[in-house]
Design a protein around this motif. Structure first.
Motif, PDB file in Angstrom:
ATOM      1  N   THR A   5       0.685  -1.049   0.041  1.00 39.30           N
ATOM      2  CA  THR A   5      -0.019  -0.023   0.152  1.00 39.30           C
ATOM      3  C   THR A   5       0.984   1.382  -0.091  1.00 39.30           C
ATOM      4  O   THR A   5       2.053   1.114   0.668  1.00 39.30           O
ATOM      5  N   VAL A   6       0.282   2.337  -0.566  1.00 37.96           N
ATOM      6  CA  VAL A   6       0.924   3.768  -0.719  1.00 37.96           C
ATOM      7  C   VAL A   6       1.098   4.156   0.679  1.00 37.96           C
ATOM      8  O   VAL A   6       0.242   4.141   1.701  1.00 37.96           O
ATOM      9  N   HIS A   7       2.167   4.453   0.980  1.00 38.31           N
ATOM     10  CA  HIS A   7       2.801   5.125   2.444  1.00 38.31           C
ATOM     11  C   HIS A   7       2.009   6.523   2.469  1.00 38.31           C
ATOM     12  O   HIS A   7       2.213   7.260   1.619  1.00 38.31           O
ATOM     13  N   PRO A   8       1.541   6.792   3.758  1.00 40.06           N
ATOM     14  CA  PRO A   8       0.720   7.982   3.924  1.00 40.06           C
ATOM     15  C   PRO A   8       1.816   9.503   3.568  1.00 40.06           C
ATOM     16  O   PRO A   8       1.452  10.367   3.182  1.00 40.06           O
ATOM     17  N   LEU A   9       3.127   9.181   3.936  1.00 44.19           N
ATOM     18  CA  LEU A   9       3.893  10.243   3.818  1.00 44.19           C
ATOM     19  C   LEU A   9       4.715  10.483   2.538  1.00 44.19           C
ATOM     20  O   LEU A   9       5.861  10.859   2.478  1.00 44.19           O
ATOM     21  N   THR A  10       4.240   9.308   1.451  1.00 47.29           N
ATOM     22  CA  THR A  10       5.170   9.150   0.452  1.00 47.29           C
ATOM     23  C   THR A  10       5.567  10.361  -0.510  1.00 47.29           C
ATOM     24  O   THR A  10       6.773  10.365  -0.719  1.00 47.29           O
ATOM     25  N   LYS A  11       4.750  11.331  -0.150  1.00 46.27           N
ATOM     26  CA  LYS A  11       5.032  12.627  -1.098  1.00 46.27           C
ATOM     27  C   LYS A  11       6.263  13.393  -0.147  1.00 46.27           C
ATOM     28  O   LYS A  11       6.603  14.415  -0.728  1.00 46.27           O
ATOM     29  N   ASN A  12       6.581  13.065   1.017  1.00 49.63           N
ATOM     30  CA  ASN A  12       7.507  13.708   1.771  1.00 49.63           C
ATOM     31  C   ASN A  12       8.473  12.630   2.325  1.00 49.63           C
ATOM     32  O   ASN A  12       8.412  12.072   3.421  1.00 49.63           O
ATOM     33  N   PRO A  13       9.506  12.353   1.173  1.00 45.84           N
ATOM     34  CA  PRO A  13      10.241  11.137   1.640  1.00 45.84           C
ATOM     35  C   PRO A  13      11.100  11.333   2.775  1.00 45.84           C
ATOM     36  O   PRO A  13      11.541  10.317   3.521  1.00 45.84           O
ATOM     37  N   THR A  14      11.618  12.700   2.879  1.00 48.12           N
ATOM     38  CA  THR A  14      12.566  12.692   4.281  1.00 48.12           C
ATOM     39  C   THR A  14      11.893  12.518   5.565  1.00 48.12           C
ATOM     40  O   THR A  14      12.252  11.736   6.387  1.00 48.12           O
ATOM     41  N   LYS A  15      10.444  12.783   5.620  1.00 52.96           N
ATOM     42  CA  LYS A  15       9.694  12.671   6.757  1.00 52.96           C
ATOM     43  C   LYS A  15       9.441  11.146   6.833  1.00 52.96           C
ATOM     44  O   LYS A  15       9.284  10.819   7.819  1.00 52.96           O
ATOM     45  N   ALA A  16       9.207  10.613   5.609  1.00 52.10           N
ATOM     46  CA  ALA A  16       8.853   9.132   5.712  1.00 52.10           C
ATOM     47  C   ALA A  16       9.805   8.495   6.222  1.00 52.10           C
ATOM     48  O   ALA A  16       9.623   7.458   7.171  1.00 52.10           O
ATOM     49  N   TRP A  17      10.937   8.801   5.623  1.00 47.65           N
ATOM     50  CA  TRP A  17      12.132   8.173   6.139  1.00 47.65           C
ATOM     51  C   TRP A  17      12.376   8.357   7.694  1.00 47.65           C
ATOM     52  O   TRP A  17      12.776   7.382   8.485  1.00 47.65           O
ATOM     53  N   GLU A 225       7.708   3.474  -2.039  1.00 44.95           N
ATOM     54  CA  GLU A 225       7.109   2.339  -2.332  1.00 44.95           C
ATOM     55  C   GLU A 225       8.056   1.140  -2.966  1.00 44.95           C
ATOM     56  O   GLU A 225       7.830   0.006  -2.999  1.00 44.95           O
ATOM     57  N   LEU A 226       9.223   1.641  -3.497  1.00 46.66           N
ATOM     58  CA  LEU A 226      10.433   0.632  -3.983  1.00 46.66           C
ATOM     59  C   LEU A 226      10.882   0.027  -2.856  1.00 46.66           C
ATOM     60  O   LEU A 226      11.023  -1.352  -2.925  1.00 46.66           O
ATOM     61  N   LEU A 227      11.086   0.396  -1.782  1.00 47.32           N
ATOM     62  CA  LEU A 227      11.393  -0.148  -0.751  1.00 47.32           C
ATOM     63  C   LEU A 227      10.423  -1.276  -0.007  1.00 47.32           C
ATOM     64  O   LEU A 227      11.014  -2.234   0.294  1.00 47.32           O
ATOM     65  N   SER A 228       9.161  -0.712  -0.152  1.00 43.94           N
ATOM     66  CA  SER A 228       8.348  -1.544   0.457  1.00 43.94           C
ATOM     67  C   SER A 228       8.075  -2.696  -0.443  1.00 43.94           C
ATOM     68  O   SER A 228       7.867  -3.968   0.108  1.00 43.94           O
ATOM     69  N   THR A 229       8.134  -2.437  -1.672  1.00 45.52           N
ATOM     70  CA  THR A 229       8.234  -3.647  -2.897  1.00 45.52           C
ATOM     71  C   THR A 229       9.005  -4.464  -2.465  1.00 45.52           C
ATOM     72  O   THR A 229       9.134  -5.774  -2.580  1.00 45.52           O
ATOM     73  N   ILE A 230      10.586  -4.134  -2.574  1.00 43.49           N
ATOM     74  CA  ILE A 230      11.481  -5.189  -2.115  1.00 43.49           C
ATOM     75  C   ILE A 230      11.386  -5.643  -0.729  1.00 43.49           C
ATOM     76  O   ILE A 230      11.850  -6.894  -0.710  1.00 43.49           O
ATOM     77  N   GLN A 231      11.066  -5.107   0.058  1.00 39.86           N
ATOM     78  CA  GLN A 231      11.091  -5.686   1.490  1.00 39.86           C
ATOM     79  C   GLN A 231      10.055  -6.566   1.934  1.00 39.86           C
ATOM     80  O   GLN A 231       9.781  -7.422   2.697  1.00 39.86           O
TER      81      GLN A 231
END
Ligand code: MN
Ligand code: MN
Length: 289
Positions: A5-17, A225-231
């Protein structure tokens, strides 16, 4: 099949990380010394990326091996002469297999860019439509991809060498309207959903979030989403990418080894050494046949 699923913070990758990294284990990996001899029962992969048409003096810099992988940005703006130069360079390398994907700088590899965003190509990068079409017509080719005669070009597709499965995809979250750009989130995930599950080596142009994706200003620009797909779904042994030149290096999460193979530095100097790794030959496969 795991549904990502798409991460809620995906548009803000620094914050998502910032949120994600709490549950992530990451360690740096010291890559194999490029002088390590190639072994008969192992397949040697040599990874480069982001060579940006600076290939004149690269040839002597590339160690021997069985398979050369290039993770995109072979040119500056996708001009045919840059591609021809790159193809010639590949032709001089001794590796038996060469596998290449495109990156955001390889504008003329992006079919959508060529077909529907011609104006961008002409105005921003000075690739004149007529000149470009004449060029293709003179050579009797429909796309510049046909100029890459000395390698296997992957675009949302798979190659198998020595029984090892390699998948390549050029997409990355959008960045100043270059080639192969997609909005962060579902559009990227739709491309990652095309990756089959039995992939040993994944090649993308852009990094996943958290691995080799930290910019000089400290921000993270990888795809969540690339990391989610890999992991969560693919679990490849290796993920090879480039794009963030300053993110060059190798990390692991304990399952997948992440290789940012950017050959060019942040200043576009082709100085980062190729990164090599070995995969044992699958049972019943030999390098001679
Ligand atoms: Mn680049
Ligand atoms: Mn790039």
């Amino acid at each position: 099949m795991a549904k990502i699923t798409v991460h809620p913070l995906t548009k803000n990758p620094t914050k998502a990380w910032q949120k994600l990294q709490v549950k992530q284990s990451i360690s740096k990996v010291t890559p194999l010394d490029p002088d390590t001899p190639v072994q008969i029962d192992k397949v040697r992969f040599v990874c480069i990326s982001d060579t940006h048409a600076r290939v004149e003096r690269l040839q002597d810099f590339i160690p021997e091996g069985d398979v050369l992988l290039h993770a995109g940005d072979i040119t500056n703006v996708g001009l045919p002469f840059e591609i021809e130069k790159f193809n010639e360079f590949l032709g001089k390398l001794p590796h038996k297999h060469k596998i290449v994907i495109a990156g955001n700088h390889d504008l003329t590899f992006d079919d959508d860019m060529v077909k529907t965003k011609r104006h961008d190509l002409e105005m921003r990068f000075n690739i004149r439509k007529e000149k470009f079409e004449d060029y293709l017509n003179e050579r009797g080719i429909a796309s510049v991809k046909s100029l890459l005669t000395n390698c296997t070009y992957l675009e949302d597709s798979m190659a198998e060498v020595y029984g090892i499965r390699i998948y390549g995809a050029p997409w990355q979250p959008e960045f100043c309207d270059w080639g192969f750009n997609l909005p962060r989130g579902q559009a990227c995930l739709d491309k990652w959903n095309k990756i089959p599950e039995d992939v040993d080596i994944l090649i993308t142009h852009g990094p996943p979030i958290g691995h080799g994706d930290k910019c000089f200003d400290g921000s993270h620009v990888g795809c969540v989403e690339l990391l989610s797909t890999i992991q969560q779904r693919i679990f490849p042994k290796y993920h090879v990418f480039g794009h963030v030149h300053e993110g060059y290096g190798v990390t692991t999460d304990g399952v997948t080894t992440y290789i940012n193979a950017s050959t060019c530095t942040l200043q576009y100097k082709p100085r980062n050494p190729p990164i090599i790794f070995d995969i044992p030959l699958p049972e019943g496969v030999s390098k001679t046949c």
